[in-house]
Design a protein around this motif. Structure first.
Motif, mmCIF file in Angstrom:
data_model
loop_
_atom_site.group_PDB
_atom_site.id
_atom_site.type_symbol
_atom_site.label_atom_id
_atom_site.label_comp_id
_atom_site.label_asym_id
_atom_site.label_seq_id
_atom_site.Cartn_x
_atom_site.Cartn_y
_atom_site.Cartn_z
ATOM 1 N N SER A 170 40.875 3.366 -22.221
ATOM 2 C CA SER A 170 39.552 3.983 -22.241
ATOM 3 C C SER A 170 39.726 5.491 -22.386
ATOM 4 O O SER A 170 40.757 6.048 -21.979
ATOM 5 N N ILE A 171 38.745 6.145 -22.984
ATOM 6 C CA ILE A 171 38.741 7.606 -23.021
ATOM 7 C C ILE A 171 37.496 8.146 -22.309
ATOM 8 O O ILE A 171 37.132 9.308 -22.471
ATOM 9 N N HIS A 172 36.820 7.273 -21.524
ATOM 10 C CA HIS A 172 35.587 7.696 -20.861
ATOM 11 C C HIS A 172 35.892 8.817 -19.874
ATOM 12 O O HIS A 172 36.823 8.737 -19.082
ATOM 13 N N ARG A 173 35.076 9.846 -19.945
ATOM 14 C CA ARG A 173 35.326 11.011 -19.116
ATOM 15 C C ARG A 173 34.034 11.753 -18.846
ATOM 16 O O ARG A 173 33.024 11.551 -19.536
ATOM 17 N N SER A 174 34.088 12.613 -17.865
ATOM 18 C CA SER A 174 32.959 13.474 -17.520
ATOM 19 C C SER A 174 33.262 14.878 -18.017
ATOM 20 O O SER A 174 34.352 15.410 -17.778
ATOM 21 N N ILE A 175 32.305 15.446 -18.752
ATOM 22 C CA ILE A 175 32.450 16.819 -19.257
ATOM 23 C C ILE A 175 31.558 17.720 -18.413
ATOM 24 O O ILE A 175 30.342 17.539 -18.377
ATOM 25 N N ARG A 176 32.169 18.657 -17.731
ATOM 26 C CA ARG A 176 31.392 19.576 -16.884
ATOM 27 C C ARG A 176 31.604 20.991 -17.374
ATOM 28 O O ARG A 176 32.710 21.534 -17.325
ATOM 29 N N ASP A 177 30.541 21.580 -17.907
ATOM 30 C CA ASP A 177 30.629 22.939 -18.406
ATOM 31 C C ASP A 177 30.751 23.916 -17.250
ATOM 32 O O ASP A 177 30.240 23.677 -16.156
ATOM 33 N N SER A 178 31.425 25.028 -17.516
ATOM 34 C CA SER A 178 31.611 26.035 -16.461
ATOM 35 C C SER A 178 30.323 26.759 -16.114
ATOM 36 O O SER A 178 30.186 27.342 -15.041
ATOM 37 N N GLN A 179 29.358 26.715 -17.057
ATOM 38 C CA GLN A 179 28.061 27.359 -16.791
ATOM 39 C C GLN A 179 27.141 26.372 -16.065
ATOM 40 O O GLN A 179 27.189 25.173 -16.289
ATOM 41 N N SER A 180 26.287 26.885 -15.236
ATOM 42 C CA SER A 180 25.395 26.022 -14.457
ATOM 43 C C SER A 180 24.025 25.855 -15.089
ATOM 44 O O SER A 180 23.304 24.920 -14.778
ATOM 45 N N ALA A 181 23.645 26.776 -15.980
ATOM 46 C CA ALA A 181 22.301 26.726 -16.564
ATOM 47 C C ALA A 181 22.177 25.537 -17.512
ATOM 48 O O ALA A 181 23.054 25.291 -18.334
ATOM 49 N N LEU A 182 21.089 24.804 -17.404
ATOM 50 C CA LEU A 182 20.827 23.659 -18.271
ATOM 51 C C LEU A 182 19.781 24.047 -19.308
ATOM 52 O O LEU A 182 18.650 24.394 -18.964
ATOM 53 N N GLN A 183 20.167 24.013 -20.574
ATOM 54 C CA GLN A 183 19.229 24.336 -21.641
ATOM 55 C C GLN A 183 18.660 23.036 -22.212
ATOM 56 O O GLN A 183 19.406 22.194 -22.688
ATOM 57 N N ARG A 184 17.342 22.894 -22.133
ATOM 58 C CA ARG A 184 16.683 21.702 -22.672
ATOM 59 C C ARG A 184 15.954 22.089 -23.951
ATOM 60 O O ARG A 184 14.731 22.137 -24.009
#
Length: 652
Positions: free
Chosen positions: A266-280
Motif C-alpha cells: 500500500s502507499i496510503h498515507r497522510s499528507i500534513r502541510d506545515s501551514q495551518s491555514a485551510l484555503q477553501r
C-alpha cells in the motif's frame, strides 16, 4: 471434369482474390514508406525485411479471411458446382469481401493520417462508439465521394477477375476430393499456426517504429488489439519482488509532510502541510483536448495560435517541463484523477470495476466540495460517465437520462438544445460547455457550496469545426484553427468568470490531456508527450514558471500543497514545488511504459523486454546506452506497484 490446377480450376476465383489482397497490401505498405520517407529506415536490409514481414502477416490475414470460402468449396458437392445457388453465393460473398477490404484499405489511409500507426486498440474503441465515429467521418471527409470511390474500385476488381476468366473457371470446374481436403488441411494448419505461435508483436522487429508499424497488416493488428486490450503486468513485463517494488516506491514518496498509515502493499498515507491555514477556494479544472506544448509561442511556435494561453503563462503558475502520461484522453483523465502512472493495456477509465476508487474527488468531498464533470458530447463515449459517475462526480453532458444505472446513483444532467449554439460529431463547442459550467457555478455559489468543476473540452478534434466568425481561421480547415478557437474560448471563459462574485475565490487549472500527435520513429516519441499546464488566479506571489521536469500525476499534489491542505493520499504524484522533489516523468502507450529522468529514458515493453536510452531534446532522438540496473529496478517498481494496487482492488 476434375481440375487439379488451383489457377484455372474450381479455386481460380479464390486464388485471384488472395493474390489481389497480397498485392494491394504491399502497395499500401509502399505508400506508407513514401508517406514517412524522412522517418523510415531506407537501409536495403530493413526495407526488404519490412516488406517480407508484411507479406508474412498479410498471408496469415488472407488465410483467415478466406477460410469460410475454403470450407464452402470443400463441402459443396460437385454436382452443384456452377448452379444458380453456387453462382449467387460465390458472387455475393466475393463482392462483399472485396468491398469491405477496399473500404478497409481506405480506412487504413485515414487512420494513418490521424495516428501514424496501423489499426490498434483505438480502432477497436472506434468500432464500439459508432455514433461519434460515423459522424466524425461524415464531417471530416467527403463521405459520398469516399463511398463512390470504394464502389468504383470494388467494381474494377470484380471486372478484372471477370476478364481473367476466374469466375468462368470457378463455375465450370470441379475439384478432386483429395485436392479439396489438401487445401482445407493446409489452410487450417496455417490458421492454427498463426493463432498459436504468431503474435502481432513479432512484427515489431525494428528499432525504427515506422518500419515496425509498416511491417504489420492492418486487419491482423486490429484483431490482435481486440484480443489484448488489457494486459496483466506480471505476464507481460519484467517484474521484481513485490516487497522490493513497494519499498522503492515508498522511499520515493516519503518526505517531511508524509506519514504512511498502512503497512504491506500500500502507499496510503497522510499528507500534513506545515501551514495551518485551510484555503477553501473554488476550483475550475479544464482538461484540454489534444493540446501539445508545441502549439504555444512560449515553446517556440511562430503561428500565434494561442495568444491567450501565452499571456496566461506570464501571470500564473506555469509548468514549463510537464509531460502527459499517455496518448489518449482517457489516459489523461486517469492521470489527473488517480494521480497514477499508466498501467498497461486500456486506461483504468475504461476498465471494469473502476468505481469507488480513491480519486481527487475524495479529497474535495472530504472538505465538503460539490464535484461535477462537464463534457460536451455523450459521456457514454470512452466510458467517461461510468467512471466519473462511479467516482463521486455529478455528470453534465449531452446524453439522455437522469441516473446512469442502478449501480451508479450519480445524477446525470442533460445539456438542453437551447443552451447549444454549435455542435459537431464530438459535442458542443468549447464556449457552450464553459457557459454551462458558469451557469452551474452561479448556482453553487448561490447555495453556498465550494465547488470543483471538471470540464473536458472537445473542439480541438477532427473535424476541427467550431462557430464561424470567432477567429481568423475558417472552421473545419485545420488543426491550427481548432487550437486557436480553444484558446479563444478559454479567454471568453475568463472574461465572463471575472464578472462573477465567485471569481476572486476561484482557482483555474488548465492542462492538456495529451498531445495532438504521439507518433514518431522511436519506441516513445518523448517530445510528443510535452504538454502545457497552468494554475491561474492564485495570489500573485505564487506566480512562477516551474522549470522542473514533472508529470500530469504531480499536478494535484502541487495544488493541494498550495492550498495548505491536510489530506489522505493514495496518489503516486508529489508536490513539484517541494525543495526535495525528484524530477521525473512517466510516459506510456498501451504497451510501452517509460520512466524519464532529465535526458535518461527507460522503456519497459511486453514480452518482458526493456531498453535504456539517452534522449536528445534537440532532434528528439533516442540513442541506446548501457543498462542501468538501479534505474531499471525503479522503473519496474513504479509500474508494477501501480498495476498491483488497481488489479487487487487496493485503490478503493
Amino acid at each position: 471434369m476434375s481440375k487439379l490446377s488451383l489457377r484455372t480450376g474450381r479455386y481460380a476465383l479464390l486464388v485471384h482474390f488472395m493474390i489481389w489482397f497480397l498485392i494491394v497490401s504491399q502497395i499500401l505498405r509502399i505508400v506508407f514508406f513514401i508517406w514517412q520517407y524522412d522517418q523510415v529506415s531506407w537501409n536495403i536490409t530493413d526495407v526488404l525485411r519490412t516488406l517480407l514481414t508484411g507479406l508474412f502477416f498479410d498471408t496469415g490475414t488472407i488465410i483467415f479471411i478466406s477460410l469460410p470460402g475454403i470450407l464452402f468449396y470443400t463441402f459443396m458437392p460437385d454436382k452443384w458446382a456452377g448452379s444458380i445457388a453456387d453462382r449467387i453465393v460465390i458472387t455475393f460473398f466475393t463482392s462483399l469481401n472485396i468491398f469491405i477490404l477496399v473500404f478497409t484499405f481506405f480506412a487504413e489511409l485515414t487512420f494513418w493520417d490521424e495516428f501514424k500507426t496501423r489499426f490498434n486498440f483505438i480502432a477497436v474503441d472506434y468500432l464500439i462508439y459508432t455514433h461519434e465515429v460515423v459522424a466524425n467521418i461524415q464531417q471530416s471527409y467527403p463521405l459520398p465521394a469516399l463511398i463512390t470511390g470504394v464502389l468504383f474500385f470494388s467494381l474494377m476488381v470484380l471486372y478484372l477477375f471477370f476478364r481473367s476468366g476466374a469466375f468462368k473457371q470457378t463455375f465450370s470446374s470441379t475439384s478432386d476430393i483429395r485436392l479439396r481436403l489438401a487445401v482445407l488441411g493446409i489452410s487450417l494448419a496455417a490458421a492454427l499456426f498463426f493463432t498459436s505461435f504468431i503474435s502481432n508483436n513479432h512484427a515489431e522487429w525494428s528499432s525504427n517504429r515506422y518500419n515496425s508499424e509498416i511491417s504489420k497488416s492492418g486487419i491482423y493488428s486490429f484483431f490482435a488489439a481486440f484480443r489484448n486490450n488489457q494486459m496483466k503486468y506480471p505476464d507481460f513485463y519484467t517484474s521484481i519482488d513485490n516487497d522490493n517494488a513497494f519499498g522503492i516506491v515508498k522511499n520515493k514518496l516519503k518526505d517531511s509532510t508524509t506519514t504512511f498509515t498502512t503497512t504491506g502493499y500500500s502507499i496510503h498515507r497522510s499528507i500534513r502541510d506545515s501551514q495551518s491555514a485551510l484555503q477553501r477556494k473554488n476550483v475550475v479544472f479544464v482538461l484540454m483536448e489534444s493540446f501539445s506544448g508545441s502549439f504555444l509561442k512560449e515553446f517556440g511556435n511562430k503561428e500565434n495560435i494561442t495568444p491567450f494561453l501565452d499571456s496566461l503563462a506570464q501571470k500564473s503558475i506555469f509548468f514549463n517541463d510537464l509531460y502527459a502520461t499517455g496518448t489518449r484522453t482517457v489516459r489523461g483523465m486517469e492521470a489527473v484523477t488517480l494521480c497514477i502512472p499508466p498501467t498497461p493495456g486500456q486506461s483504468i477509465v475504461k476498465r471494469p470495476d473502476n468505481q469507488n476508487l480513491y480519486t481527487v474527488s475524495n479529497v474535495f468531498k472530504s472538505k465538503s466540495y460539490d464535484c461535477n464533470f462537464f463534457y460536451g458530447g455523450d459521456g457514454y463515449f470512452d466510458n467517461m460517465n461510468s467512471y466519473f459517475g462511479g467516482n463521486g462526480f455529478t455528470i453534465y453532458d449531452r446524453g439522455r437520462g437522469s441516473v446512469l444505472s442502478d449501480k451508479i446513483k450519480t445524477v446525470r444532467n442533460n445539456i438542453p438544445d437551447k443552451e447549444v449554439t454549435f455542435e459537431n460529431a464530438w459535442g458542443i463547442c468549447d464556449e457552450d460547455i464553459f457557459n454551462k459550467m458558469i451557469t452551474v457555478a452561479d448556482k453553487q455559489y448561490k447555495d453556498g457550496k465550494p465547488f470543483f468543476n471538471f470540464v473536458m473540452t472537445t473542439s480541438n478534434h477532427r473535424p476541427f469545426t467550431y462557430p464561424s466568425g470567432k477567429i481568423d481561421i475558417p472552421s473545419g480547415t485545420s488543426r491550427e484553427g481548432a487550437v486557436k478557437y480553444t484558446d479563444y474560448a478559454l479567454k471568453q471563459l475568463f472574461d465572463k468568470a471575472r464578472t462573477k462574485p465567485w471569481y476572486k475565490n476561484t482557482v483555474f487549472i488548465i492542462i492538456a490531456d495529451h498531445c495532438a500527435s504521439s507518433a514518431g520513429k522511436d519506441e516513445i516519441d518523448v517530445a510528443n508527450y510535452h504538454i502545457p499546464a497552468f494554475i491561474v488566479n492564485m495570489p500573485e506571489k505564487h506566480n512562477q514558471k516551474i522549470q522542473k521536469q514533472c508529470s500530469q500525476i504531480d499536478l494535484w499534489p502541487t495544488v493541494f500543497s498550495l492550498f495548505n491542505w491536510h489530506y489522505e493520499s493514495d496518489f503516486f504524484g508529489k508536490d513539484v514545488l517541494a525543495s526535495d522533489f525528484e524530477q521525473r516523468a512517466f510516459l506510456g502507450t498501451y504497451r510501452k511504459l517509460a520512466l524519464m529522468k532529465k535526458e535518461k529514458v527507460m522503456i519497459l515493453s511486453d514480452q518482458k523486454k526493456q531498453a535504456f536510452y539517452d534522449w536528445n531534446k534537440t532532434d528528439n532522438s533516442l540513442v541506446k546506452i548501457p543498462m542501468d540496473k538501479s534505474f531499471l529496478q525503479e522503473t519496474i517498481a513504479w509500474y508494477q506497484s501501480a498495476d498491483y494496487l488497481f488489479t487487487n482492488k487496493l485503490l478503493k
